[in-house]
Structure formats: C-alpha cells, structure tokens
Scaffold this active site. Structure first.
Site, short mmCIF file in Angstrom:
data_model
loop_
_atom_site.label_atom_id
_atom_site.label_comp_id
_atom_site.label_asym_id
_atom_site.label_seq_id
_atom_site.Cartn_x
_atom_site.Cartn_y
_atom_site.Cartn_z
CE1 TYR A 1 -2.98 -3.02 0.14
CE2 TYR A 1 -3.71 -2.37 2.31
CZ TYR A 1 -3.79 -3.22 1.23
OH TYR A 1 -4.69 -4.25 1.24
CE LYS B 1 1.36 -18.05 -1.87
NZ LYS B 1 0.53 -19.25 -1.67
CG ASP C 1 -2.01 -20.34 0.27
OD1 ASP C 1 -1.19 -20.11 1.17
OD2 ASP C 1 -1.78 -21.12 -0.67
CG ASP D 1 -6.96 -4.46 4.11
OD1 ASP D 1 -7.96 -4.35 4.85
OD2 ASP D 1 -6.84 -3.81 3.05
CG ASP E 1 -12.20 -6.34 6.67
OD1 ASP E 1 -11.78 -5.79 7.71
OD2 ASP E 1 -12.72 -5.71 5.74
#
Ligand code: NAD
Length: 359
Positions: free
Chosen positions: A141, A192, A224, A248, A252
């Site tokens: 970001y 990852k 994942d 992020d 959620d």
C-alpha cells in the site's frame, strides 16, 4: 503516574458511543482507583467544523501529549463533497501517520452469548478469542515504484511493490511477541515465503526476534492456508502477525466470524506502546442520534487501551467481565438483538456495563 487519555468523539454515532466510554472511564476513576485524566478534542468532520481541518493542530498537540487515544468514528454525508485534504477520513490517516502507529491490533472475539450471530456453527466459533496484528504503514500500500504506465509496445500496465525493510519487520514482530506475552503466548506469523522474497526476509527476521522471546511458541503459515484455517478452525490461533495487505484481508474475514460489527474494538500502536483505540465500525450516519448504536465495541476499545497502552490489566479485565455480565443478563442493542432478549438503547447499555463493574 497519572495516565493522560485523549477522547475524540468524531462524527455520526461517535459522540454517542464516546459518551458511554467516558462514563466508563469516570466510573473506573471514581470507584476503582484508575489514575487518569481525560481531555476531549475534535477530529474528522467535527475537526473541520471547529477549526477548518480534519486534524486540527490543537488536537494533534494533545494527541502527542497523551498516553492513550480513544476515537469514536469519523465521516458522514455532510462532508462527502469536501476536497480530499479536508475530508474526515484524512484526519484519521494523518493522526496515524503523525504518531507513527504502525501496529494494528484487530481482535476477533465472539462472546459465547452471541454465538448464534456468526455464520459459522457455534461449536466452531463459540468463545473465539484471537488477535490479528497487521503491519499498517508498509508493504504494497506504500511501496514504490507504483503506478500505471504504458510499455514500449503500447500496452498499459499497473504495478505496486511489496517492500519491507528489516527494521520494519523487526518492530512489527516485536509488537507481535509482546502481545503474545500478554495472552496465551502463541504467535503465528503469516507470509507467502514459498513464492515471495519479501516473505522470506520476513520469516528470517521473525525467527531472529523469536530468540528474545523463549516463552512464546512461534509457528509460520502461508497466507492461503491461514485464510482456510480461519474459517475451518479459528480457535487454533492465539495471535497472528502479518504484513499490511494479508492483514487487511484476514482481519476482515476474522471480524465477520463474530457476526457483529458493533462488538469489535481495534488499536493502532507505535513502537513504545502508545496507541489509538477505536471501534472497527464507522460513523453509521443512518442511525446517528437515535440511541440505536451499540457502544460495546467502544467500551471494549477502552479495555484494550487499559491493557496495551496503560498497563492496567486488572482494569481491562474488569471492563471485559462487565460486558460479559451484561450480555449474560440478556441486554442487547438492536444490532445484536435476538428473540427473548431485552432490547436497549445506547445509553442503557453503557450504564448497564458501568453498573456491572466489580472487584
Ligand atoms: P459503518 O460501519 O458506519 O456502518 C455500516 C453498517 O453498520 C450501518 O448499517 C450501520 O448502521 C451499522 N453499524 C455500524 N456501527 C454500528 C454500531 N456501533 N451499532 C449498531 N450498528 C452499527 O460503515 P459505512 O456505512 O460504510 O460508513 C459510514 C461512514 O463512516 C462513512 O463516512 C465512512 O467513511 C466512515 N467510516 C469511518 C471509519 C472510522 O472512523 N474508522 C471506518 C469505516 C467507515
């Protein structure tokens, strides 16, 4: 030492829910010996109304001096037409940046009394209590280069950069281990590393920091798999630490495991444990001023502030226990109401939590 707490009600339902948080803090001061002084300052749309800026200079000054910051929520249709620099959300981004709040704590807690609010089976989520720690100021970001441009062959392309320096990884890892020490001492680092070099460095640095925390059991998981495990068996986790974008998404998903947006607190901390505490929900303009807002996410944000910034574990536990008692008694704001429970307004809920505080 007297704790300095700055409360920033903000917009929409912000003032209503922060009124209940202030009631709670005053009760802790008067009845349970919390040594704290409270200041109040405008932010967001309220900051714009008061001083022409979403983060007025005086608010930032008070924020710098405070040990803990409590925010209601910002934003509302009244401010939607303002230029970006004056928008309420800008106040929130600015205070996070100015205070270097890089460590975002997002708990997912499902009170057993509300297990039916989740989309998952009660036996999978009932009593869930996990903490997701998201790095908030780095990664894709913010990374450069970024942009959209046209290649030499005329094809347009978009790109971002996931970049983390060793010090950035180290400070979020330390934050994760420190939080695990205050909980069940299990930390799962999500990355990852099978595909991304940035994750390989992440893993290496987390392993190195782990040597300073021999009491914390560290594990690693690919993102994942973590997404899958969160919905398959979420109670296996205690604390998860991860980079900005993974956090992020995972936080959620974890929040929705609990079923109610009005119940979840959050925190953003700096390197010294100072933090901004706020409910995860927004300013809910659709219900503002009607006494319909659930104040519990904000009251639980107070509990987090007591635990993580003010080192007042007993007071934090007192608040959480009081919330549990009120739910046991069947009190519910409309957002969490089910048949057979007492439907109450914002103020009644806040007063009930204060009345349920005990030694
Ligand atoms: P929202 O979280 O404000 O509301 C979503 C839905 O949840 C609404 O139906 C609302 O009534 C309900 N809700 C939210 N909090 C509740 C509570 N405590 N009790 C009962 N019901 C509750 O999200 P939105 O509608 O997308 O955004 C509204 C405004 O809030 C926008 O201006 C947005 O920019 C802002 N916002 C601010 C923050 C923040 O301050 N951190 C976060 C998200 C959105």
């Amino acid at each position: 030492m007297t704790h300095k707490i700055l409360v920033m009600p903000g917009d929409g339902i912000g003032p209503e829910i922060v009124t209940e948080a202030t009631r709670l803090l005053n009760a802790l001061r008067e009845r349970f010996g919390l040594d704290a002084e409270l200041e109040k300052a405008p932010i967001g749309g309220a900051g714009y109304d008061a001083a022409g800026e979403p983060l007025p200079e005086q608010t930032l000054k008070l924020a710098r001096e405070a040990d803990g910051l409590l925010l209601g929520a910002v934003g509302g249709p009244r401010y939607d037409e303002l230029p970006w620099e004056k928008r309420p959300e800008r106040g929130l981004l600015a205070i996070r940046a100015q205070l270097e709040l890089f460590s975002n704590l997002r708990p997912a807690i499902l009170y057993p009394q509300l297990a039916s609010a989740s989309a998952l089976k009660p036996e999978i989520v009932g009593g869930l209590d996990i903490m997701i720690l998201r790095e908030l100021t780095g990664g894709a970001y913010f990374g450069k280069p970024r942009g959209i441009d046209t290649r030499e062959d005329g094809v347009r392309q978009g790109y971002n950069t996931i970049i983390y320096s060793e010090p950035e990884i180290e400070r979020i890892a330390r934050s994760g281990f420190d939080i695990a020490m205050k909980r069940d001492r299990r930390l799962c680092s999500v990355d990852k590393a099978n595909v991304l070099e940035v994750s390989q460095l992440w893993r290496e640095v987390v392993e190195r920091v782990a040597k300073d925390y021999p009491d914390v059991a560290l594990s690693h998981m690919y993102v994942d798999n973590a997404a899958m495990q969160l919905v398959r068996a979420p109670k296996q986790f205690d604390v998860i630490v991860t980079e900005n974008m993974f956090g992020d998404i995972l936080s959620d998903a974890a929040a929705m495991l609990t079923g109610s947006i009005g119940m979840l607190p959050s925190a953003s901390l700096d390197a010294h444990g100072k933090g901004l505490y706020e409910p995860i929900h927004g300013s809910a303009p659709d219900i503002a001023g009607q006494g319909l807002a659930n104040p519990l996410a904000t009251l639980l944000s107070v509990a987090m502030m007591l635990r993580y910034s003010l080192n007042e574990e007993a007071q934090a536990a007192r608040v959480e226990a009081a919330v549990g008692r009120v739910l046991d008694d069947g009190l519910r704001t409309p957002d969490i109401w089910t048949q057979g429970c007492d439907k109450v307004d914002t103020q009644t809920m806040g007063q009930a939590v204060v009345a349920a505080l005990s030694d």
